[in-house]
Design a protein around this motif. Structure first.
Motif, PDB file in Angstrom:
ATOM      1  N   UNK A   1      59.125 -62.853 -13.208  1.00 19.22           N
ATOM      2  CA  UNK A   1      58.931 -61.607 -12.474  1.00 19.22           C
ATOM      3  C   UNK A   1      58.100 -60.642 -13.312  1.00 19.22           C
ATOM      4  N   UNK A   2      57.245 -59.888 -12.644  1.00 18.10           N
ATOM      5  CA  UNK A   2      56.415 -58.890 -13.320  1.00 18.10           C
ATOM      6  C   UNK A   2      57.119 -57.545 -13.173  1.00 18.10           C
ATOM      7  N   UNK A   3      57.885 -57.151 -14.200  1.00 22.42           N
ATOM      8  CA  UNK A   3      58.763 -55.995 -14.110  1.00 22.42           C
ATOM      9  C   UNK A   3      58.433 -54.950 -15.174  1.00 22.42           C
ATOM     10  N   UNK A   4      58.736 -53.719 -14.856  1.00 22.57           N
ATOM     11  CA  UNK A   4      58.691 -52.629 -15.822  1.00 22.57           C
ATOM     12  C   UNK A   4      59.962 -51.818 -15.709  1.00 22.57           C
ATOM     13  N   UNK A   5      60.411 -51.235 -16.813  1.00 20.15           N
ATOM     14  CA  UNK A   5      61.662 -50.485 -16.840  1.00 20.15           C
ATOM     15  C   UNK A   5      61.385 -49.037 -17.232  1.00 20.15           C
ATOM     16  N   UNK A   6      62.001 -48.119 -16.488  1.00 20.90           N
ATOM     17  CA  UNK A   6      61.977 -46.705 -16.838  1.00 20.90           C
ATOM     18  C   UNK A   6      63.419 -46.273 -17.100  1.00 20.90           C
TER      19      UNK A   6
END
Length: 274
Positions: free
Chosen positions: A106-111
């Protein structure tokens, strides 16, 4: 119920897909309407997954008369005073960050959303462009696990479809809120944190009742808010579950449905019941 609303005191409004137009902008016609609401003693509360700083920036010329329901209800502020907040346990936050990092394929980013700022460690242009839309106060850090702040929410961005990633976090629902808040976003917060609970806390703090409250929303993170107001409006572009939960229907955000419906609440006739 007779219209115009005889004793309206509070209006809570989602942003994306609800108040904002097709270009993601606040309609110019809102500004004189805010002045009119203030003159009538009616509080206006943007209710959003966005951070407080982002909402305050968007409404910079009206801060003295605004209530903000930020971070999907985890942070509620009126003027310069905090009404409520709900910070997450540091150990859980760390475990969640590690878990998202470990998800494969999965292509994910976390904030990581704190009271003072939001934080990211992924800083490529594609992810930064998405995070910048929602976080006016955003810091790039070397390691999210080293952030020192009260964490209100962890937001996960999926470049493909958040609904396909949410099942991987399904077990967290036993102890925390896991909300698909948009096509690409998943928000994880403490159990019981949502816009509806935040609105109820605001009502309790101000002495405003459910019957004196109107709400507008379009997506799944607006569901509980529909239950906290007698005048609940689903936008014409709303998710089917929101349309089912709301009592009334409003025109779509592309037709400035929030503004036209507020005008009717003040002066005219209601839209048809949903």
């Amino acid at each position: 119920m007779p219209f115009p609303a005889p004793d309206l005191r509070l209006i809570a409004v989602d942003m994306d897909g609800t108040l904002l137009d097709g270009d993601g902008r606040i309609p110019d016609a809102l500004w004189p309407l805010l002045d009119r609401l203030h003159e009538r003693g009616i509080r206006f509360a943007p209710a959003s997954g966005r951070q407080l700083a982002t909402l305050q920036h968007a409404f910079a010329d009206h801060l003295d008369h605004m209530v903000f329901i930020a971070e999907n209800g985890a942070y509620v502020v009126e003027g310069g005073s905090e009404i409520s907040s709900d910070a997450m346990d540091a150990a859980f936050t760390a475990s969640l960050i590690a878990r998202v990092r470990a998800l494969e394929g999965r292509d994910l980013g976390v904030v990581v959303c704190g009271k003072r700022s939001a934080y990211i460690e992924r800083a490529d242009d594609a992810f930064r462009a998405e995070a910048d839309k929602y976080y006016a106060r955003l810091q790039v850090v070397a390691d999210l696990l080293e952030v020192d702040d009260q964490i209100l929410k962890v937001a996960i961005f999926d470049f493909e479809d958040a609904a396909t990633t949410a099942p991987a976090l399904e077990d967290l629902r036993a102890t925390h809120q896991v909300v698909v808040s948009g096509e690409h976003w998943i928000d994880v917060m403490n159990l019981g944190v949502n816009k509806g609970v935040a609105l109820e806390r605001l009502q309790a703090a101000t002495g405003i009742t459910r019957d004196q409250t109107a709400v507008f929303g379009d997506y799944l993170n607006d569901l509980e808010m529909m239950d906290a107001a007698a005048l609940s409006f689903a936008m014409a572009n709303a998710h089917p579950l929101v349309a089912e939960r709301a009592r009334y229907a409003a025109p779509s955000n592309l037709d400035h449905g929030v503004l036209t419906t507020i005008e009717k609440l003040l002066d005219g006739l209601p839209d048809d019941e949903a």
